[in-house]
Design an enzyme around this catalytic site. Sequence first.
Site, mmCIF file in Angstrom:
data_model
loop_
_atom_site.group_PDB
_atom_site.id
_atom_site.type_symbol
_atom_site.label_atom_id
_atom_site.label_comp_id
_atom_site.label_asym_id
_atom_site.label_seq_id
_atom_site.Cartn_x
_atom_site.Cartn_y
_atom_site.Cartn_z
ATOM 1 N N HIS A 1 -13.798 59.942 51.402
ATOM 2 C CA HIS A 1 -14.403 58.886 52.237
ATOM 3 C C HIS A 1 -15.294 59.547 53.293
ATOM 4 O O HIS A 1 -15.063 59.375 54.498
ATOM 5 C CB HIS A 1 -13.337 58.022 52.922
ATOM 6 C CG HIS A 1 -12.731 56.977 52.030
ATOM 7 N ND1 HIS A 1 -11.545 56.340 52.308
ATOM 8 C CD2 HIS A 1 -13.160 56.435 50.866
ATOM 9 C CE1 HIS A 1 -11.259 55.469 51.361
ATOM 10 N NE2 HIS A 1 -12.228 55.512 50.459
ATOM 11 N N HIS B 1 -7.147 48.495 47.612
ATOM 12 C CA HIS B 1 -7.510 48.346 49.005
ATOM 13 C C HIS B 1 -8.904 47.736 49.195
ATOM 14 O O HIS B 1 -9.382 47.652 50.336
ATOM 15 C CB HIS B 1 -7.459 49.715 49.699
ATOM 16 C CG HIS B 1 -8.541 50.681 49.223
ATOM 17 N ND1 HIS B 1 -9.395 51.282 50.105
ATOM 18 C CD2 HIS B 1 -8.923 51.093 47.989
ATOM 19 C CE1 HIS B 1 -10.237 52.071 49.444
ATOM 20 N NE2 HIS B 1 -9.974 51.969 48.163
ATOM 21 N N ASP C 1 -5.903 52.583 42.697
ATOM 22 C CA ASP C 1 -5.588 53.308 43.944
ATOM 23 C C ASP C 1 -4.134 53.129 44.389
ATOM 24 O O ASP C 1 -3.556 54.037 45.009
ATOM 25 C CB ASP C 1 -6.511 52.839 45.070
ATOM 26 C CG ASP C 1 -7.891 53.469 44.993
ATOM 27 O OD1 ASP C 1 -8.018 54.583 44.475
ATOM 28 O OD2 ASP C 1 -8.848 52.826 45.465
ATOM 29 N N HIS D 1 -5.314 58.301 41.334
ATOM 30 C CA HIS D 1 -5.302 59.581 42.062
ATOM 31 C C HIS D 1 -3.891 60.170 41.983
ATOM 32 O O HIS D 1 -2.902 59.442 42.138
ATOM 33 C CB HIS D 1 -5.607 59.385 43.550
ATOM 34 C CG HIS D 1 -6.968 58.844 43.851
ATOM 35 N ND1 HIS D 1 -8.132 59.555 43.663
ATOM 36 C CD2 HIS D 1 -7.354 57.648 44.356
ATOM 37 C CE1 HIS D 1 -9.165 58.824 44.028
ATOM 38 N NE2 HIS D 1 -8.728 57.656 44.446
ATOM 39 N N GLU E 1 -15.185 51.351 43.515
ATOM 40 C CA GLU E 1 -15.522 52.457 44.424
ATOM 41 C C GLU E 1 -15.965 53.673 43.613
ATOM 42 O O GLU E 1 -15.491 53.922 42.504
ATOM 43 C CB GLU E 1 -14.336 52.786 45.344
ATOM 44 C CG GLU E 1 -14.772 53.629 46.532
ATOM 45 C CD GLU E 1 -13.752 53.683 47.668
ATOM 46 O OE1 GLU E 1 -12.632 53.186 47.505
ATOM 47 O OE2 GLU E 1 -14.107 54.245 48.730
ATOM 48 N N TYR F 1 -1.350 59.022 52.307
ATOM 49 C CA TYR F 1 -2.273 58.122 51.591
ATOM 50 C C TYR F 1 -1.979 56.667 51.969
ATOM 51 O O TYR F 1 -2.877 55.887 52.270
ATOM 52 C CB TYR F 1 -2.073 58.358 50.096
ATOM 53 C CG TYR F 1 -2.968 57.596 49.146
ATOM 54 C CD1 TYR F 1 -4.121 58.190 48.634
ATOM 55 C CD2 TYR F 1 -2.648 56.322 48.721
ATOM 56 C CE1 TYR F 1 -4.915 57.525 47.727
ATOM 57 C CE2 TYR F 1 -3.445 55.640 47.811
ATOM 58 C CZ TYR F 1 -4.573 56.250 47.316
ATOM 59 O OH TYR F 1 -5.367 55.575 46.415
ATOM 60 N N ASP G 1 -15.547 56.790 43.491
ATOM 61 C CA ASP G 1 -14.686 57.845 42.937
ATOM 62 C C ASP G 1 -14.134 57.455 41.569
ATOM 63 O O ASP G 1 -13.659 58.317 40.828
ATOM 64 C CB ASP G 1 -13.548 58.222 43.905
ATOM 65 C CG ASP G 1 -12.797 57.042 44.458
ATOM 66 O OD1 ASP G 1 -13.400 55.971 44.625
ATOM 67 O OD2 ASP G 1 -11.593 57.179 44.730
ATOM 68 N N HIS H 1 -11.722 49.103 39.613
ATOM 69 C CA HIS H 1 -12.165 49.151 41.027
ATOM 70 C C HIS H 1 -13.560 49.747 41.027
ATOM 71 O O HIS H 1 -13.841 50.677 40.273
ATOM 72 C CB HIS H 1 -11.154 50.027 41.770
ATOM 73 C CG HIS H 1 -11.438 50.341 43.195
ATOM 74 N ND1 HIS H 1 -12.068 49.486 44.072
ATOM 75 C CD2 HIS H 1 -11.100 51.442 43.940
ATOM 76 C CE1 HIS H 1 -12.127 50.049 45.272
ATOM 77 N NE2 HIS H 1 -11.554 51.232 45.214
HETATM 78 FE FE1 FEO Z 1 -10.801 52.977 46.461
HETATM 79 FE FE2 FEO Z 1 -9.914 55.789 44.855
HETATM 80 O O1 FEO Z 1 -11.080 54.500 45.465
#
Ligand code: FEO
Length: 395
Positions: free
Chosen positions: A23, A147, A166, A227, A81, A194, A83, A79
């Site tokens: 981030h 999230h 996530d 992750h 995002e 996390y 990543d 998701h």
């Molecule tokens: Fe919300 Fe691992 O990205």
Amino acid sequence: MKKHVKNNVYWLGKVDWELETFHGADYSIHHGSSQNAYLIQEEKTVLIDTVWKPHSTEFVDNLASEVDLNSIDFIVANHGEVDHSGALPALMEKIPNTPIYCTANAVKSLTGQYHHPEWDFRVVKTGDSVDIGNGKQLVFVEMTMLHWPDSMATWMTEDNILFSNDAFGQHFSCDELFNDKADQCLLWEEAIKYYTNILNPFSPLVKKKVEEIQAMNLPIEIIAPSHGVIWRDDPLQIVKKYYEWSQEYQEDQITVIYDSMWNGTMQLAHKMAEEIALASPSSRVKIFNISKADKNIIMTEVFKSKAIAVGSPTVVMSVLSSVGGWLEFLKELRFRNKKAAVFGCYGWSGECTKVLREKLTEAGFAVVEPEIRCNWNPTAEDLAQAAGVAAALVS
Ligand code: FEO
């Protein structure tokens, strides 16, 4: 190379030992991380998520070495995002007509980032499912605000795997993939860090979602997040932890957090810790200097604490910028049901404790009345006030 997860399900992601921040620089990485993508090879071939953009060439090459890209029937984007979606543009260049299953909000995030409104998005909601052959289905579960507004999870029937994205993840590298293979101490340290730094603001929603998942009575055998480790040994242990963490979590810990210009406020911080330990012998007491310690780790210690004491000297009618910035981050994480005390030294105008009190109240802390506001360096009388502040904090 792909790694076997279960039956016809494989991990095909990036274990990123070199990553230092996430981030931007908002999240520190100390034990690597991973972006987990999954390949399902049933009668249908399905890709669940991709990896971060810098690894997209490596990812697409790996994928192509494992499977004919044109044989991929569809992609699930849990998701949007970057990543997890970062390799989509490179992949979609090669297989532009492949359907992408995702939430309506993910269409917005993916289109907003990659500018490909022509991609074949298939919008899904909680309970929608797709048949992947061999008697198995993928069932989608929206994970709104866990999230991001676009987040969802995917449940694979028969194999009983929850691809949770996530949720239940950690920024943690584990080449061996599975939770039972990981260093348990580091794994749990990273899991709580996390949760604190990414999910705590949404704790009321985490609680509701865990209750919703529990009510579904799914026979969960594996939780495969996007992750960190895959939970195959007692996978529900991380779900139970999330439930506990989502309910105004605290341990018997009190944390002193400060910064100092010329060490006056530092003396107050150490005296506060000494008096807190005397006033509450059962408590674990820790001290952190905001400028010297990792801010994400300090936040994790705040998460574990039932109370905190925060100190700063007065600087130009306010507090040190390190403390001001940290207080903004503290507010963002929406801690609840925690007490706070304030202290600080000043030379001239002396607004430090007033500013600390206002900011901590805004951040949701119950700030106790006694404080130490000390002109110049602490005297024995100033230091003696720490006992009263500690007593109020532990009462
Ligand atoms: Fe919300 Fe691992 O990205």
